[in-house]
Scaffold this active site. Sequence first.
Site, PDB file in Angstrom:
ATOM      1  N   LYS A  35      83.010  55.194  18.102  1.00 28.54           N
ATOM      2  CA  LYS A  35      83.859  55.932  19.064  1.00 28.54           C
ATOM      3  C   LYS A  35      85.253  56.155  18.482  1.00 28.54           C
ATOM      4  O   LYS A  35      85.798  57.261  18.536  1.00 28.54           O
ATOM      5  CB  LYS A  35      83.948  55.115  20.365  1.00 28.54           C
ATOM      6  CG  LYS A  35      84.461  55.882  21.544  1.00 28.54           C
ATOM      7  CD  LYS A  35      84.456  55.033  22.807  1.00 28.54           C
ATOM      8  CE  LYS A  35      83.247  55.253  23.671  1.00 28.54           C
ATOM      9  NZ  LYS A  35      83.319  54.582  24.981  1.00 28.54           N
ATOM     10  N   PHE A 152      92.136  55.573  40.448  1.00 27.54           N
ATOM     11  CA  PHE A 152      91.387  56.319  41.468  1.00 27.54           C
ATOM     12  C   PHE A 152      90.889  57.670  40.974  1.00 27.54           C
ATOM     13  O   PHE A 152      90.435  58.495  41.768  1.00 27.54           O
ATOM     14  CB  PHE A 152      92.267  56.522  42.714  1.00 27.54           C
ATOM     15  CG  PHE A 152      92.684  55.225  43.361  1.00 27.54           C
ATOM     16  CD1 PHE A 152      91.817  54.544  44.215  1.00 27.54           C
ATOM     17  CD2 PHE A 152      93.919  54.655  43.094  1.00 27.54           C
ATOM     18  CE1 PHE A 152      92.182  53.333  44.801  1.00 27.54           C
ATOM     19  CE2 PHE A 152      94.299  53.443  43.670  1.00 27.54           C
ATOM     20  CZ  PHE A 152      93.430  52.779  44.526  1.00 27.54           C
ATOM     21  N   LEU A 153      90.993  57.924  39.651  1.00 24.42           N
ATOM     22  CA  LEU A 153      90.577  59.246  39.167  1.00 24.42           C
ATOM     23  C   LEU A 153      89.074  59.444  39.319  1.00 24.42           C
ATOM     24  O   LEU A 153      88.306  58.482  39.371  1.00 24.42           O
ATOM     25  CB  LEU A 153      90.990  59.436  37.697  1.00 24.42           C
ATOM     26  CG  LEU A 153      90.393  58.535  36.597  1.00 24.42           C
ATOM     27  CD1 LEU A 153      88.993  58.934  36.197  1.00 24.42           C
ATOM     28  CD2 LEU A 153      91.292  58.565  35.378  1.00 24.42           C
ATOM     29  N   PHE A 252      84.589  64.733  51.165  1.00 18.59           N
ATOM     30  CA  PHE A 252      83.488  63.746  51.081  1.00 18.59           C
ATOM     31  C   PHE A 252      82.573  63.794  52.296  1.00 18.59           C
ATOM     32  O   PHE A 252      82.068  62.784  52.760  1.00 18.59           O
ATOM     33  CB  PHE A 252      84.037  62.330  50.794  1.00 18.59           C
ATOM     34  CG  PHE A 252      84.319  62.175  49.327  1.00 18.59           C
ATOM     35  CD1 PHE A 252      85.332  62.905  48.727  1.00 18.59           C
ATOM     36  CD2 PHE A 252      83.542  61.363  48.529  1.00 18.59           C
ATOM     37  CE1 PHE A 252      85.574  62.829  47.357  1.00 18.59           C
ATOM     38  CE2 PHE A 252      83.772  61.279  47.158  1.00 18.59           C
ATOM     39  CZ  PHE A 252      84.795  62.018  46.578  1.00 18.59           C
ATOM     40  N   ALA A 255      76.776  66.791  52.371  1.00 18.05           N
ATOM     41  CA  ALA A 255      75.479  66.104  52.354  1.00 18.05           C
ATOM     42  C   ALA A 255      74.773  66.422  51.043  1.00 18.05           C
ATOM     43  O   ALA A 255      74.945  67.499  50.469  1.00 18.05           O
ATOM     44  CB  ALA A 255      74.655  66.562  53.543  1.00 18.05           C
ATOM     45  N   GLY A 256      74.008  65.476  50.562  1.00 23.91           N
ATOM     46  CA  GLY A 256      73.321  65.682  49.290  1.00 23.91           C
ATOM     47  C   GLY A 256      72.217  64.673  49.077  1.00 23.91           C
ATOM     48  O   GLY A 256      71.711  64.073  50.036  1.00 23.91           O
ATOM     49  N   CYS A 263      80.455  54.388  39.525  1.00 20.72           N
ATOM     50  CA  CYS A 263      81.342  53.562  40.342  1.00 20.72           C
ATOM     51  C   CYS A 263      80.845  53.235  41.740  1.00 20.72           C
ATOM     52  O   CYS A 263      80.733  52.067  42.091  1.00 20.72           O
ATOM     53  CB  CYS A 263      82.720  54.206  40.384  1.00 20.72           C
ATOM     54  SG  CYS A 263      83.446  54.156  38.731  1.00 20.72           S
TER      55      CYS A 263
END
Length: 439
Positions: A35, A152-153, A252, A255-256, A263
């Site tokens: 990396k 919080f990203l 938020f 629906a999905g 996370c």
Amino acid sequence: MRVTMIGAGYVGLVSGACFSEFGVHVTCVDMDEDKIKRLKGGEIPIFEPGLDQLVASNMEAGRLSFTTALDTAVAEADAVFIAVGTPSRRGDGHADLSYVYAAAAEIARALDGYTVIVTKSTVPVGTGDEVANIISKTRPDAEFDVVSNPEFLREGSAIGDFMRPDRVVIGTTSERAREVMQALYRPLYLIETPILFTERRTAELIKYAANSFLAVKITFINEIADLCEKAGADVQDVARGMGLDGRIGSKFLHAGPGYGGSCFPKDTLALVRTAEQYGAPVHIVDTVVGINDARKRAMAGRVIEACGGSVKGKSVAVLGLTFKPNTDDMRDAPSLDIVPALQAAGAAVRAFDPEGMDEARKLLDGVEWCDDAYQTMDGADAVVIITEWNQFRLLDLERAKSLLKRPVMVDLRNIYKAEDMALAGFRYYSIGRPPSEES
Ligand code: NAD
Ligand code: UGA
């Protein structure tokens, strides 16, 4: 000001690049030699919009560098951020803190002069205390403070989220550490970002509470979607009607197929375990974890139903594999439940994802990998949209219909309108809305 970021993954690399954009000198350290080699050569190991330019310009300006040598990077730093992974511990769902603690011990050995050690990784309440213990035990002479600064990203919009956050949370009671953190985040003060100073344990808990609340919100609308299907209502209108209430908010409420990613699944589970440990169970989150797991597993059933009750010997075209668009991250993606379940039911799966194919190939067997949406649909009995990449939002429906054996679409992200699909001659199934027959 010099900052060292331990862990150059999604959070470490984005945070490091953004701090360097603020004018700070940042060294990103990772134990993964490959990396670091790629990063040094100007290659970005993850897909995150805008990150390549940000890294390139700050490397060129001499403010951002990469190394595997933790010692030197830590010794030179005013603040050292721990941004290593905290995955679910296999077997019990607690956060696996071994990477955090290993990093803390390595940092301790290299400390030189007063240093603020900042936990950016998502860690259970009390972890900062243990990090401080490890450092004191390894280096009784060290001058340091341990601060919690949860991140919080979101993947896919990480740079914007970091540069213009809703808030920054800083957990410390040390005045000296507070000054260092204030200096680091000064550019955000200028744009009036709320900066919330709390006690360290509180900051740690804020992160889990926020992620779990969002997971609960998504799960709530998913269950309402199921009810809409039975009751003949439209979940998108319900979500709009709810979201316009300022106390609820419209975000938020899409629906999905169930939330995925690196996370929400691990953090909800870890909060459940922490709460059990403290004898203050969070039943609502515990329930949500179970509902979401079952939902992801059940999604293949919708495709099977749309194919007339069986996919045996049929070909299913899958569009989108990552857990959300604009990332190559496949961790806990709904596709990892859906594709194998379709295969187990006898379907041959053809699939395409704009950025996630390299990762997906490692995780899914027996899939026919395609180069674009149209090649994927060629000869298939049905198409299922699992991830709402922009390029799937405006498919040439005539062409799609001519390629598919049958005009059947299962849209798990509600990116099309039922009326349009009916007009285009599709049998169209979505989430929380009545199915439409071809007209
Ligand atoms: P990741 O797996 O992408 O990256 C972690 C990196 O740390 C890896 O490259 C690994 O090689 C490196 N590493 C581990 N131990 C090391 C050590 N001792 N020294 C040097 N490098 C080391 O993880 P991520 O997605 O960036 O998540 C990191 C943390 O941030 C987690 O706690 C996660 O919950 C939290 N978080 C993630 C996101 C996100 O969108 N991915 C957002 C907010 C918070
Ligand atoms: C999430 C949080 O949004 C971030 O604030 C947090 O920093 C991050 O977790 C973390 O702690 O790592 P992320 O996982 O990148 O970010 O992605 P989200 O946009 O939150 O989506 C998570 C999952 O929920 C995806 O599978 C997405 O499709 C799903 N989702 C999201 C829905 O099904 N409906 C929605 O309305 C929103």
